[in-house]
Design an enzyme around this catalytic site. Sequence first.
Site, mmCIF file in Angstrom:
data_model
loop_
_atom_site.group_PDB
_atom_site.id
_atom_site.type_symbol
_atom_site.label_atom_id
_atom_site.label_comp_id
_atom_site.label_asym_id
_atom_site.label_seq_id
_atom_site.Cartn_x
_atom_site.Cartn_y
_atom_site.Cartn_z
ATOM 1 N N ARG A 169 2.366 -2.914 -5.207
ATOM 2 C CA ARG A 169 2.066 -3.792 -4.128
ATOM 3 C C ARG A 169 3.037 -5.005 -4.603
ATOM 4 N NH1 ARG A 169 -3.961 -3.860 -3.064
ATOM 5 N NH2 ARG A 169 -3.461 -4.749 -1.244
ATOM 6 N N THR A 229 -6.438 2.553 -1.691
ATOM 7 C CA THR A 229 -5.395 3.281 -2.471
ATOM 8 C C THR A 229 -6.137 4.744 -2.533
ATOM 9 O OG1 THR A 229 -3.972 1.658 -3.170
ATOM 10 C CG2 THR A 229 -3.785 4.058 -3.994
ATOM 11 N N LEU A 247 -8.019 2.556 -9.149
ATOM 12 C CA LEU A 247 -7.179 2.567 -8.079
ATOM 13 C C LEU A 247 -7.791 1.434 -7.068
ATOM 14 C CD1 LEU A 247 -6.533 6.358 -6.964
ATOM 15 C CD2 LEU A 247 -4.798 4.780 -8.315
ATOM 16 N N ASP A 248 -6.861 0.771 -6.206
ATOM 17 C CA ASP A 248 -7.553 -0.288 -5.444
ATOM 18 C C ASP A 248 -8.622 0.363 -4.245
ATOM 19 O OD1 ASP A 248 -6.153 -2.113 -6.459
ATOM 20 O OD2 ASP A 248 -4.506 -2.184 -4.919
ATOM 21 N N LYS A 249 -9.380 -0.049 -3.697
ATOM 22 C CA LYS A 249 -10.148 0.469 -2.609
ATOM 23 C C LYS A 249 -9.333 1.221 -1.660
ATOM 24 C CE LYS A 249 -13.256 -0.899 1.218
ATOM 25 N NZ LYS A 249 -14.067 -2.065 1.830
#
Length: 342
Positions: free
Chosen positions: A266, A167, A163-165
């Site tokens: 995104r 998120t 997961l993105d930082k």
Amino acid sequence: MTDLSPHASPSAVDGDFADLDEDSAADDSTVLEAVVPEADAGQRLDKVLAAQFSQYSRSRLQQWCEAGLVRMGAQVAGVRDKARAGETLRIAVPALPEDTAFAPEDLPLNVVFEDADLAVLNKPAGLVVHPAAGNWSGTLLNGLLARYPETAGLPRAGIVHRLDKDTSGLMVTARTLEAQTELVRRLQARTIHRQYLALAWGSVSRAFNVEAPIGRHPRDRLRMAVVHGGKPARTDFTPLAELDTRWGPLTALRCKLHSGRTHQIRVHLQFAKLEMVADSVYGGRLRPDLPLQRQALHAARLAFAHPLNDKPMDFIAPIPDDIASFWDACGGEMDEIDPQGW
């Protein structure tokens, strides 16, 4: 189906690097040596260093000279010093942050399920998953190595997907190579089901999907984009509720992944001409008065069959406080976006 509540364990701190004295290296440094060849006598020292220690860049060697970490004979040597034939060059190579990137760190992890084969975690926003430039410590990987020492022998300490930082939400990680191999296979076969909550500026009246290939942005290497020749990607978007706010129309979307490309939701939202709330990288408006300062994206539901026994597993992560507070401040009701109803 399992509803999750927060759970944490103790945290820890990382240490400092020690200094190097004239005769010995600190425990976290390595001393390299080479003798100046006759042919290099009189040459500028940084040029000689670059030839003798070619595993390092010239700029890094120059930095170490300027930091007093290079000696020629008994004396500290400078970049522009002339090399003297037969003298011993010594470099006290300091421990670099990336050298300890895979060190265990006792970090607080919200583990919502674990057995001998895998763990399911609810990642908070702000936590980096894997060490990289700028984030060599304090990552989820460091925490996994501390909690599950056996994962030190696994690729990426058992991490299956990221997961993105900024998120938040659910991730599954493996504790054995057999489990990791099977989870990766199932992820590629699209039998691990992931659903996200996203908040976007704009009005969305009906469900839609975006099926568009994703690859590296042609001009900005830190971003992804829909590009010709990218990897196939599909996201399904279903509107859950719409609010009229003082910042404009706001829609809560359930997002279902059919692939797992970097920044997929995104990028696909931007491609659909929608702006995710507070996602400045992909067009979202960041405002000082906005009561949410990170991208409004939460991995809310994760379902898969256990990789070893095929037992069905289904997890829900509650909407985090910052997103819930923002939705409430905009006049929304939590039951409109609650993943329990998905």
